[in-house]
Motif scaffolding. Structure first.
Motif, PDB file in Angstrom:
ATOM      1  N   TYR A  18    -109.985  26.836 -53.693  1.00  0.00           N
ATOM      2  CA  TYR A  18    -111.344  26.445 -54.042  1.00  0.00           C
ATOM      3  C   TYR A  18    -112.060  25.890 -52.810  1.00  0.00           C
ATOM      4  O   TYR A  18    -113.212  26.239 -52.543  1.00  0.00           O
ATOM      5  CB  TYR A  18    -111.344  25.410 -55.170  1.00  0.00           C
ATOM      6  N   MET A  19    -111.372  25.062 -52.032  1.00  0.00           N
ATOM      7  CA  MET A  19    -111.975  24.485 -50.833  1.00  0.00           C
ATOM      8  C   MET A  19    -112.278  25.564 -49.792  1.00  0.00           C
ATOM      9  O   MET A  19    -113.321  25.520 -49.135  1.00  0.00           O
ATOM     10  CB  MET A  19    -111.070  23.407 -50.239  1.00  0.00           C
ATOM     11  N   VAL A  20    -111.391  26.543 -49.646  1.00  0.00           N
ATOM     12  CA  VAL A  20    -111.626  27.657 -48.716  1.00  0.00           C
ATOM     13  C   VAL A  20    -112.886  28.418 -49.139  1.00  0.00           C
ATOM     14  O   VAL A  20    -113.747  28.721 -48.304  1.00  0.00           O
ATOM     15  CB  VAL A  20    -110.410  28.606 -48.661  1.00  0.00           C
ATOM     16  N   LEU A  21    -112.983  28.712 -50.422  1.00  0.00           N
ATOM     17  CA  LEU A  21    -114.149  29.455 -50.908  1.00  0.00           C
ATOM     18  C   LEU A  21    -115.422  28.628 -50.766  1.00  0.00           C
ATOM     19  O   LEU A  21    -116.481  29.161 -50.417  1.00  0.00           O
ATOM     20  CB  LEU A  21    -113.933  29.897 -52.350  1.00  0.00           C
ATOM     21  N   ASP A  31    -115.964  26.338 -48.477  1.00  0.00           N
ATOM     22  CA  ASP A  31    -116.282  26.372 -47.042  1.00  0.00           C
ATOM     23  C   ASP A  31    -116.959  27.684 -46.663  1.00  0.00           C
ATOM     24  O   ASP A  31    -117.880  27.711 -45.847  1.00  0.00           O
ATOM     25  CB  ASP A  31    -115.022  26.178 -46.196  1.00  0.00           C
ATOM     26  N   ALA A  32    -116.494  28.788 -47.259  1.00  0.00           N
ATOM     27  CA  ALA A  32    -117.092  30.091 -46.985  1.00  0.00           C
ATOM     28  C   ALA A  32    -118.547  30.117 -47.435  1.00  0.00           C
ATOM     29  O   ALA A  32    -119.433  30.571 -46.702  1.00  0.00           O
ATOM     30  CB  ALA A  32    -116.302  31.197 -47.678  1.00  0.00           C
ATOM     31  N   ILE A  33    -118.804  29.610 -48.619  1.00  0.00           N
ATOM     32  CA  ILE A  33    -120.181  29.573 -49.133  1.00  0.00           C
ATOM     33  C   ILE A  33    -121.051  28.710 -48.235  1.00  0.00           C
ATOM     34  O   ILE A  33    -122.163  29.112 -47.861  1.00  0.00           O
ATOM     35  CB  ILE A  33    -120.194  29.043 -50.583  1.00  0.00           C
ATOM     36  N   ASP A  34    -120.558  27.539 -47.870  1.00  0.00           N
ATOM     37  CA  ASP A  34    -121.330  26.643 -46.997  1.00  0.00           C
ATOM     38  C   ASP A  34    -121.633  27.304 -45.654  1.00  0.00           C
ATOM     39  O   ASP A  34    -122.748  27.201 -45.141  1.00  0.00           O
ATOM     40  CB  ASP A  34    -120.575  25.324 -46.773  1.00  0.00           C
ATOM     41  N   GLY A  89    -125.793  30.290 -42.202  1.00  0.00           N
ATOM     42  CA  GLY A  89    -126.022  31.386 -41.273  1.00  0.00           C
ATOM     43  C   GLY A  89    -124.847  31.733 -40.389  1.00  0.00           C
ATOM     44  O   GLY A  89    -124.961  32.571 -39.504  1.00  0.00           O
ATOM     45  N   GLU A  90    -123.707  31.113 -40.603  1.00  0.00           N
ATOM     46  CA  GLU A  90    -122.524  31.407 -39.809  1.00  0.00           C
ATOM     47  C   GLU A  90    -121.804  32.633 -40.365  1.00  0.00           C
ATOM     48  O   GLU A  90    -121.949  32.980 -41.529  1.00  0.00           O
ATOM     49  CB  GLU A  90    -121.547  30.225 -39.847  1.00  0.00           C
ATOM     50  N   ASN A  91    -121.029  33.270 -39.500  1.00  0.00           N
ATOM     51  CA  ASN A  91    -120.158  34.357 -39.954  1.00  0.00           C
ATOM     52  C   ASN A  91    -118.893  33.752 -40.515  1.00  0.00           C
ATOM     53  O   ASN A  91    -118.358  32.796 -39.960  1.00  0.00           O
ATOM     54  CB  ASN A  91    -119.801  35.288 -38.798  1.00  0.00           C
ATOM     55  N   PHE A  92    -118.400  34.318 -41.602  1.00  0.00           N
ATOM     56  CA  PHE A  92    -117.179  33.821 -42.223  1.00  0.00           C
ATOM     57  C   PHE A  92    -116.478  34.994 -42.875  1.00  0.00           C
ATOM     58  O   PHE A  92    -117.094  35.739 -43.625  1.00  0.00           O
ATOM     59  CB  PHE A  92    -117.511  32.761 -43.282  1.00  0.00           C
TER      60      PHE A  92
END
Length: 89
Positions: A54-57, A59-62, A67-70
């Motif tokens: 959940y935290m990984v996902l 972080d991806a959304i954030d 505007g960062e690549n993830f």
């Protein structure tokens, strides 16, 4: 075994989709929320695995929203990489 010694848990796209659905089905006031979510994912992931994912996902959304690549790497991606490497020989 310490946290850094624990085996790496891999996730499939389907498991992520189930996790996302389960997360919304079991709101924050739901008793045993994380246990229910882990069970919905298929019972192969621990509560701790589910919380970490959940935290990984999140972080991806954030990152995406800022505007960062993830890139999230899935088990299938790793298998594809192995196949590609094997085909180059």
């Amino acid at each position: 075994m310490s946290g850094s010694d624990s085996p790496k848990v891999t996730w499939t796209i389907k498991e992520d989709q189930i996790l996302e659905t389960a997360f919304f089905m079991h709101d924050e006031n739901s008793p045993n929320r994380w246990e229910k979510i882990a069970k919905d994912v298929g019972g192969k992931k621990t509560v701790e695995d589910v919380k970490k994912r959940y935290m990984v996902l999140q972080d991806a959304i954030d990152s995406i929203e800022s505007g960062e690549n993830f890139k999230i790497v899935y088990e299938e991606d790793n298998e594809g990489d192995k196949k590609k490497k094997g085909n180059k020989k």
